[in-house]
Design a protein around this motif. Structure first.
Motif, mmCIF file in Angstrom:
data_model
loop_
_atom_site.group_PDB
_atom_site.id
_atom_site.type_symbol
_atom_site.label_atom_id
_atom_site.label_comp_id
_atom_site.label_asym_id
_atom_site.label_seq_id
_atom_site.Cartn_x
_atom_site.Cartn_y
_atom_site.Cartn_z
ATOM 1 N N PHE A 49 -17.129 -37.780 38.226
ATOM 2 C CA PHE A 49 -16.458 -39.081 37.679
ATOM 3 C C PHE A 49 -16.502 -40.038 38.560
ATOM 4 O O PHE A 49 -16.879 -41.247 38.819
ATOM 5 C CB PHE A 49 -15.204 -38.913 36.824
ATOM 6 N N ALA A 50 -15.675 -39.805 39.713
ATOM 7 C CA ALA A 50 -15.254 -40.627 40.812
ATOM 8 C C ALA A 50 -16.621 -41.169 41.416
ATOM 9 O O ALA A 50 -16.649 -42.330 41.702
ATOM 10 C CB ALA A 50 -14.219 -40.115 41.790
ATOM 11 N N LEU B 75 -5.865 -39.397 41.960
ATOM 12 C CA LEU B 75 -7.128 -39.439 42.543
ATOM 13 C C LEU B 75 -7.382 -41.043 42.701
ATOM 14 O O LEU B 75 -8.097 -41.526 43.669
ATOM 15 C CB LEU B 75 -8.297 -38.641 41.917
ATOM 16 N N PHE B 76 -7.480 -41.730 41.491
ATOM 17 C CA PHE B 76 -7.737 -42.901 41.445
ATOM 18 C C PHE B 76 -6.925 -43.864 42.335
ATOM 19 O O PHE B 76 -7.212 -44.715 43.295
ATOM 20 C CB PHE B 76 -7.649 -43.496 39.843
ATOM 21 N N LEU C 226 -3.377 -31.868 33.560
ATOM 22 C CA LEU C 226 -4.593 -32.399 33.853
ATOM 23 C C LEU C 226 -4.707 -33.852 34.110
ATOM 24 O O LEU C 226 -5.772 -34.448 34.974
ATOM 25 C CB LEU C 226 -5.485 -32.176 32.718
ATOM 26 N N ARG D 264 -15.930 -18.469 36.666
ATOM 27 C CA ARG D 264 -15.753 -19.936 37.118
ATOM 28 C C ARG D 264 -15.750 -19.907 38.474
ATOM 29 O O ARG D 264 -16.401 -21.003 38.808
ATOM 30 C CB ARG D 264 -14.527 -20.217 36.397
ATOM 31 N N ILE E 96 -7.503 -49.639 42.012
ATOM 32 C CA ILE E 96 -8.571 -50.646 42.067
ATOM 33 C C ILE E 96 -8.112 -51.801 41.520
ATOM 34 O O ILE E 96 -7.831 -51.638 40.034
ATOM 35 C CB ILE E 96 -9.834 -50.000 41.814
ATOM 36 N N LEU F 61 -12.075 -26.630 38.517
ATOM 37 C CA LEU F 61 -13.041 -27.057 37.586
ATOM 38 C C LEU F 61 -12.612 -28.351 37.492
ATOM 39 O O LEU F 61 -13.600 -29.474 37.267
ATOM 40 C CB LEU F 61 -12.953 -26.306 36.299
ATOM 41 N N LEU F 62 -11.349 -28.747 37.294
ATOM 42 C CA LEU F 62 -10.834 -30.159 37.072
ATOM 43 C C LEU F 62 -11.519 -30.919 38.291
ATOM 44 O O LEU F 62 -11.628 -32.027 38.023
ATOM 45 C CB LEU F 62 -9.514 -30.231 37.033
ATOM 46 N N CYS G 131 -18.529 -22.158 40.530
ATOM 47 C CA CYS G 131 -18.206 -23.586 41.046
ATOM 48 C C CYS G 131 -18.837 -23.342 42.656
ATOM 49 O O CYS G 131 -19.094 -24.276 43.131
ATOM 50 C CB CYS G 131 -16.774 -23.768 41.388
ATOM 51 N N VAL H 103 -18.324 -43.541 39.035
ATOM 52 C CA VAL H 103 -17.853 -44.922 38.890
ATOM 53 C C VAL H 103 -17.734 -45.504 40.209
ATOM 54 O O VAL H 103 -17.784 -46.861 40.216
ATOM 55 C CB VAL H 103 -16.518 -44.504 38.089
ATOM 56 N N PHE H 104 -16.975 -44.930 41.148
ATOM 57 C CA PHE H 104 -16.493 -45.764 42.325
ATOM 58 C C PHE H 104 -17.803 -46.084 43.217
ATOM 59 O O PHE H 104 -17.902 -47.137 43.947
ATOM 60 C CB PHE H 104 -15.605 -45.004 43.165
ATOM 61 N N MET I 230 -17.378 -57.413 45.528
ATOM 62 C CA MET I 230 -18.564 -56.847 45.502
ATOM 63 C C MET I 230 -19.393 -57.358 44.751
ATOM 64 O O MET I 230 -20.826 -57.108 44.940
ATOM 65 C CB MET I 230 -17.886 -55.468 45.160
ATOM 66 N N LEU J 294 -13.517 -34.336 38.215
ATOM 67 C CA LEU J 294 -13.151 -35.702 38.624
ATOM 68 C C LEU J 294 -13.876 -36.216 39.784
ATOM 69 O O LEU J 294 -14.131 -37.311 39.793
ATOM 70 C CB LEU J 294 -11.593 -35.534 39.043
ATOM 71 N N ALA J 295 -14.584 -35.311 40.518
ATOM 72 C CA ALA J 295 -15.419 -35.621 41.696
ATOM 73 C C ALA J 295 -16.555 -36.356 41.024
ATOM 74 O O ALA J 295 -17.057 -37.309 41.611
ATOM 75 C CB ALA J 295 -15.751 -34.318 42.407
ATOM 76 N N ALA K 281 -12.451 -35.067 46.790
ATOM 77 C CA ALA K 281 -11.726 -35.162 45.476
ATOM 78 C C ALA K 281 -11.410 -33.626 45.031
ATOM 79 O O ALA K 281 -10.185 -33.597 44.259
ATOM 80 C CB ALA K 281 -12.556 -35.764 44.409
ATOM 81 N N ILE L 25 -7.967 -43.423 45.950
ATOM 82 C CA ILE L 25 -9.403 -44.261 46.273
ATOM 83 C C ILE L 25 -8.963 -45.781 46.250
ATOM 84 O O ILE L 25 -9.495 -46.309 46.996
ATOM 85 C CB ILE L 25 -10.388 -43.879 45.011
ATOM 86 N N ALA M 179 -21.420 -47.125 40.437
ATOM 87 C CA ALA M 179 -21.103 -48.294 39.412
ATOM 88 C C ALA M 179 -20.490 -49.429 40.319
ATOM 89 O O ALA M 179 -20.704 -50.414 39.980
ATOM 90 C CB ALA M 179 -20.419 -47.604 38.304
ATOM 91 N N LEU M 180 -19.458 -49.194 40.969
ATOM 92 C CA LEU M 180 -18.591 -50.303 41.594
ATOM 93 C C LEU M 180 -18.949 -50.490 43.095
ATOM 94 O O LEU M 180 -18.457 -51.309 43.851
ATOM 95 C CB LEU M 180 -17.174 -49.801 41.357
ATOM 96 N N SER M 181 -19.966 -49.607 43.477
ATOM 97 C CA SER M 181 -20.524 -49.914 45.043
ATOM 98 C C SER M 181 -19.368 -49.903 46.099
ATOM 99 O O SER M 181 -19.435 -50.975 47.008
ATOM 100 C CB SER M 181 -21.170 -51.051 45.183
ATOM 101 N N THR N 62 -13.600 -55.856 43.395
ATOM 102 C CA THR N 62 -14.467 -55.768 42.400
ATOM 103 C C THR N 62 -15.210 -57.192 42.513
ATOM 104 O O THR N 62 -16.498 -57.203 42.686
ATOM 105 C CB THR N 62 -13.976 -55.647 40.908
ATOM 106 N N LEU O 264 -16.456 -33.903 47.781
ATOM 107 C CA LEU O 264 -15.625 -32.684 48.098
ATOM 108 C C LEU O 264 -14.169 -32.811 48.306
ATOM 109 O O LEU O 264 -13.264 -32.084 47.930
ATOM 110 C CB LEU O 264 -16.146 -32.100 49.444
ATOM 111 N N LEU P 264 -16.766 -38.216 49.556
ATOM 112 C CA LEU P 264 -15.745 -38.127 48.253
ATOM 113 C C LEU P 264 -15.577 -37.004 47.297
ATOM 114 O O LEU P 264 -14.627 -36.685 47.015
ATOM 115 C CB LEU P 264 -16.149 -39.589 47.535
ATOM 116 N N MET Q 169 -25.069 -28.069 46.259
ATOM 117 C CA MET Q 169 -24.885 -29.511 46.670
ATOM 118 C C MET Q 169 -25.179 -29.488 48.065
ATOM 119 O O MET Q 169 -25.656 -30.535 48.852
ATOM 120 C CB MET Q 169 -23.553 -29.871 46.235
#
Lengths: 502, 327, 149
Positions: free
Chosen positions: C130-131, A400-401, A393, B6, A41, C122-123, B10, C134-135, A49, C127-128, C101, A404, C138-140, A46, C99, C97, B17
């Motif tokens: 967070f994404a 992902l980033f 990790l 775990r 991104i 879990l990771l 999940c 943020v995206f 937007m 990340l989901a 992610a 996106i 926060a960033l619309s 940004t 799921l 997004l 959700m």
């Protein structure tokens, strides 16, 4: 004349140092750093937007925030280039060449430090340029006609070959492939589509981001995964390693100066100017170094010069917009949009009709650069520590980033398919020892070069002498020949030596 | 053992959700319109002149509609990507396409296989403005009228060159050449600003450019506008003569509109029409549109649709006449 | 009997030959024009032939000059990473997004031989979250957080 500049700067600083504007500058810089660090991104979506939000703000505050995002992203972009070998935009590509090897050697802190400090210096100088030389420099840029642009592109392409630290022939091949890929899409002069196979997603050409993310980012991830043991970068918590050493400073200050000069000049040229700055700086540094073989393996000059050039170019790219009302790249077009929304007509009138806006912007750029330095330096420790997160990790997050970011260009799934294709393409070529950087430069410059070549020939009704008749073009072509000589002569000598030895 | 706990956790989170999402997923009915956020589609990249216009309308819609209005840029393929996207989206009124009706019409003939049959798949809800293209010359050049330019171009024969950057400009150029018989050579540019340097250095004799660019450059005293392409003078710039007045019959009027996918229920179309009429009628919008070189232009949805169908045919003719190859 | 001296160079040569040939073939129907009035096909055809030329040179070097061997290609990393990217594209508009992610993270995790499902999920969940925060908030960005736009 000098007294005027100081007086104007004083007015500007008074406006920019208001609590409100300082706040907006900080917000812009933080946001810019964040998106610069996130691979994929970039500043364009940004800023786009945030444009509606600027409706309700005062013009100076709005522009300060948006500008902060822009060069904040420049600072942040070098972070991903160094840490994870993923450039967020064209200017940061060059930083990956030596910045990432430095990180792998445990010198990420030094690389990040030099990048931040070099960028700060360049930003300050760039700001002074705008203040003192804005209008005359813009006038110079207006002299560029199609033949001059063509010659500039040719010069840029020749420098691409220097980027490779491997086989020169393969680098030339990659540049040519990049040129060919750049031609995919619609042809300006005839309106016909080339190599699009009816796919509307590439109708306007292959997008920059999927290609770069695919060939740099994804390939990097795959390459790391292939190691039997996922690499762990030697990270030390010693302050000494988080900061450039004395030797690093001694090695860097001259590249920073040279990079700043190159960036300040090339940033003014609309279209490809600032990008060229980073590439040109790398070439210059490699040629001027005692041991060019160090480049590509972690030579700090390869980070210091291009980063300075990058940031200087980012600052001076405001000049055409602020003095002439002409945007020199997509981000400047967005800034222009922001000005129009505020009811300000961008153009030479801005300096005279809204002096507090113009000088406030200039002052705030300096403030922004200072803020970014203050923000980024302590973050170096954080980034370096981030590297110690187990790669298993880290890489899904990076992936992902990236994904996106690519999707957000056009919210088009096709872009992801293109990314995947270029990942495979880049992987195969990498296995054969071909480097992606020359290809990317060819990709960026190719279409511009062809467009200007054909247009020049239409204007001159087929007379090729037009490239030598125009003084700017002639000078640039002469420089090209000089660079070619610099590349070819050592090769000939080396081949002759090899032949003699046998 | 720990692993399955775990996984179970999940799965539990995921189930919760899903349950929440389905419970709150809004159901869109025509009577409840607008019950969701609205998105305006723009066929150009962020920051472009078109994008500024679309974002302006997004801003103005927000308080009237009472919901979030976001702008989605779907640039590319000369607008086809956006047109296709809109034509294929749900006809529930939550996707509004703000674009030039003339561009949408022209694309039918500019492409060998247009992805959308606009007359059937696109519905006009409201028109926004009416704007011309403009014939510009360098401010330093001696030509003060179209007649003077034409005279000089006749002398220059095929040594004359002119700039175009958009299909409308190319058509305007061809119409001009057809009517006067001059032999100027067309030079294409990707965007209008690219041609500025060459107009200034005298390599180009004139240009056919969009109004935003032309007006901005005239304000900067870099270019002089000689005429507009519309059939009648515009209120936004009443002192600019038309090409027709100079003896070159022409009526190229670009008009922007809010468009919807066909099949959108009539009450929704009418509601959107009302909103846009409200915005376009305001003085602020009039000033905004004038700055872009256009006049506010209000038509009923039926009139708008008729204009679209008329222009599909008209532009087909123009493109054939200009011998532009469909791509 | 021709010995391959540098497999990498030979591979590169073959790649360039293929690219150049494709360029020349698919650009065949574009008008060539003349040097003074270049058609849309001029540059592409020129480039394609130059690339073919480079392919020949590099291939020749591959047969005559010693060079490094091609490292063995591992299919697992590249297949899983590419699959993860494509799956993301395919699923994003359908299930949102968050799921997607999780799916991406899980598939990408299996690019390693020693992946564990629990850790990946879990990771992915982390990340989901967070994404989406943020995206989308926060960033619309115009990304669907859940399904059913």
């Amino acid at each position: 004349m000098e007294f005027d500049v100081f007086h104007n700067l004083a007015t500007g600083f008074a406006a920019a140092l208001s609590l409100k504007n300082l706040g907006f500058a900080l917000l812009g810089c933080l946001l810019g750093t964040l998106i610069g660090v996130l691979p994929g991104i970039g500043p364009i979506p940004t800023i786009a937007m945030l444009l509606p939000i600027t409706f309700g703000l005062e013009p100076l505050s709005a522009l300060i925030m948006l500008a902060g995002i822009y060069y904040g992203a420049q600072y942040g972009g070098s972070t991903t280039s160094i840490l994870v070998n993923i450039p967020g935009e064209a200017g940061s590509i060059v930083t990956t060449l030596d910045g990432h090897p430095m990180a792998r050697q445990g010198r990420a802190g030094a690389a990040l430090g030099v990048a931040a400090l070099g960028s700060f210096f360049a930003g300050c100088v760039g700001t002074v340029f705008i203040a003192a030389f804005g209008p005359p420099l813009a006038a110079l840029a207006q002299q560029f006609n199609s033949p001059d642009y063509f010659s500039l592109m040719v010069l840029g392409l020749v420098t691409a070959v220097v980027l490779a630290h491997g086989s020169v022939v393969k680098a030339v091949g990659m540049v040519l492939v990049g040129l060919l890929l750049g031609l995919v899409g619609t042809d300006v002069n005839s309106g016909l589509t080339r190599y699009t196979f009816g796919i509307s997603a590439i109708w306007d050409g292959i997008d920059f981001l999927p290609l770069v993310i695919g060939m740099f980012g994804i390939v990097e991830i795959i390459r790391n995964l292939e190691q039997r043991q996922l690499h762990r970068v030697p990270v030390s918590a010693r302050i000494r390693d988080l900061w450039p050493s004395g030797q690093d400073f001694r090695d860097s200050w001259r590249p920073v100066l040279r990079g700043t000069a190159l960036g300040s000049l090339l940033g003014i040229l609309p279209g490809g100017g600032a990008v060229l700055a980073a590439f040109a700086s790398y070439t210059v540094e490699k040629k001027m170094a005692d041991e060019p073989g160090r480049f590509g393996k972690g030579a700090i000059e390869g980070v210091a010069g291009p980063e300075a050039a990058n940031n200087a170019g980012a600052q001076t790219s405001f000049i055409p917009l602020l003095t002439l009302g002409l945007p020199s790249n997509a981000i400047m077009a967005l800034m222009m949009g922001a000005m129009i929304i505020q009811g300000i007509q961008p153009g030479s009138a801005v300096m005279t009709k809204h002096p507090d806006l113009f000088w406030g912007m200039v002052a705030s750029m300096w403030i922004g650069n200072a803020m970014l330095l203050v923000i980024n330096l302590p973050l170096i420790g954080l980034w370096v520590r981030l590297l110690s997160v187990p790669y298993r990790l880290l890489y899904p997050a990076i992936l992902l980033f990236c994904v996106i970011g690519v999707y957000s260009i056009n919210t088009n799934v096709a872009q992801l398919v293109i990314t995947a294709i270029f990942a495979v393409f880049g992987y195969v070529l990498m296995r054969f020892g071909c480097e992606p950087a020359p290809l990317v430069l060819g990709f960026i410059l190719g279409p511009l070069m062809e467009e200007n070549l054909r247009r020049s020939l239409v204007l001159s009704r087929g007379d090729p002498m037009i490239f030598l008749e125009r003084p700017i073009s002639a000078v640039l072509l002469a420089m090209t020949l000089a660079v070619v000589a610099m590349i070819v002569l050592p090769q000939i000598r080396r081949t002759r030596e090899e032949a003699f030895q046998e | 053992m720990r692993l399955s706990t775990r996984v179970l956790r999940c799965a539990g989170v995921a189930a919760a959700m899903i349950a929440t999402a389905s419970a709150t997923a809004p159901v869109a009915l025509a009577q409840d319109y607008p019950a969701q956020d609205i998105r305006l589609v723009c066929a150009f990249p962020p920051g472009s002149g078109a994008d500024v216009l679309v974002r302006y309308f997004a801003e103005k819609l927000r308080p009237i509609v009472g919901r979030t209005v976001i702008v989605e840029n779907k640039a590319g393929a000369g607008g086809n990507i956006a047109t296709q996207f809109v034509a294929r989206s749900k006809p529930d009124g939550y996707t509004i396409y703000v674009h030039a009706g003339t561009a949408v019409a022209a694309n039918q003939s500019l492409f060998k296989n247009p992805p959308v049959d606009v007359a059937r798949e696109i519905r006009i809800a409201a028109t926004i403005n009416r704007q011309p293209f403009m014939l510009v010359v360098d401010a330093k050049s001696p030509y003060k009228s179209v007649a003077e330019l034409t005279e000089a171009m006749k002398q220059k024969g095929d040594k004359a060159s002119y700039a175009t950057a958009a299909p409308t400009g190319r058509i305007m150029g061809e119409l001009y050449k057809n009517a006067t018989g001059i032999k100027a050579v067309e030079v294409n540019y990707k965007t209008a600003p690219d041609s500025l340097n060459e107009l200034a250095s005298g390599k180009l004799d004139f240009g056919m450019h969009d109004p935003v660019f032309s007006l901005a450059q005239q304000r900067e005293n870099r270019l002089r506008i000689l005429a507009v392409s519309t059939g009648a003078r515009l209120n936004a710039s009443p002192d600019l003569p038309t090409m027709a007045e100079s003896g070159i019959p022409m009526d190229l009027t670009g008009w922007w509109a809010a468009m919807l996918p066909a099949g959108t229920p009539k009450p929704v179309v009418d509601k959107i029409h009302q909103w846009f009429v409200q915005i376009v009628s305001s003085d602020e919008t009039k000033a905004f549109l004038n700055k872009f070189g256009g006049d506010p232009y209000i038509n009923s949805p039926e009139q708008g649709q008729a204009m679209l169908e008329r222009d599909v045919k008209a532009w087909g003719e123009y493109i054939r006449m200009a011998k532009i190859e469909p791509m | 009997m021709v010995r391959v001296r540098s497999p990498q160079d030979l591979g590169a040569g073959a790649a360039f030959l293929l690219i150049g040939a494709a360029g020349a073939y698919f650009g065949n129907d574009l008008a060539f024009g003349t040097a003074s009035r270049m058609g849309p096909g001029y540059f592409p055809t020129l480039l394609s032939w130059l690339i073919i030329g480079i392919g020949v040179i590099v291939g020749f070097r591959g047969l005559t000059i010693e060079g490094p061997a091609i490292e063995p290609i591992q299919l697992r990393p590249i297949l899983f990473v590419v699959a993860a990217i494509l799956m993301f594209g395919y699923l994003l508009d359908t299930i949102g997004l968050a799921l997607t992610a999780i799916v991406l993270t899980t598939v990408a995790a299996y690019a390693r031989r020693d992946a564990s499902l629990g850790e990946a999920l879990l990771l992915g969940a982390g990340l989901a979250l967070f994404a989406v925060l943020v995206f989308v908030y926060a960033l619309s960005q115009p990304l669907p957080a859940w399904w059913g736009r």
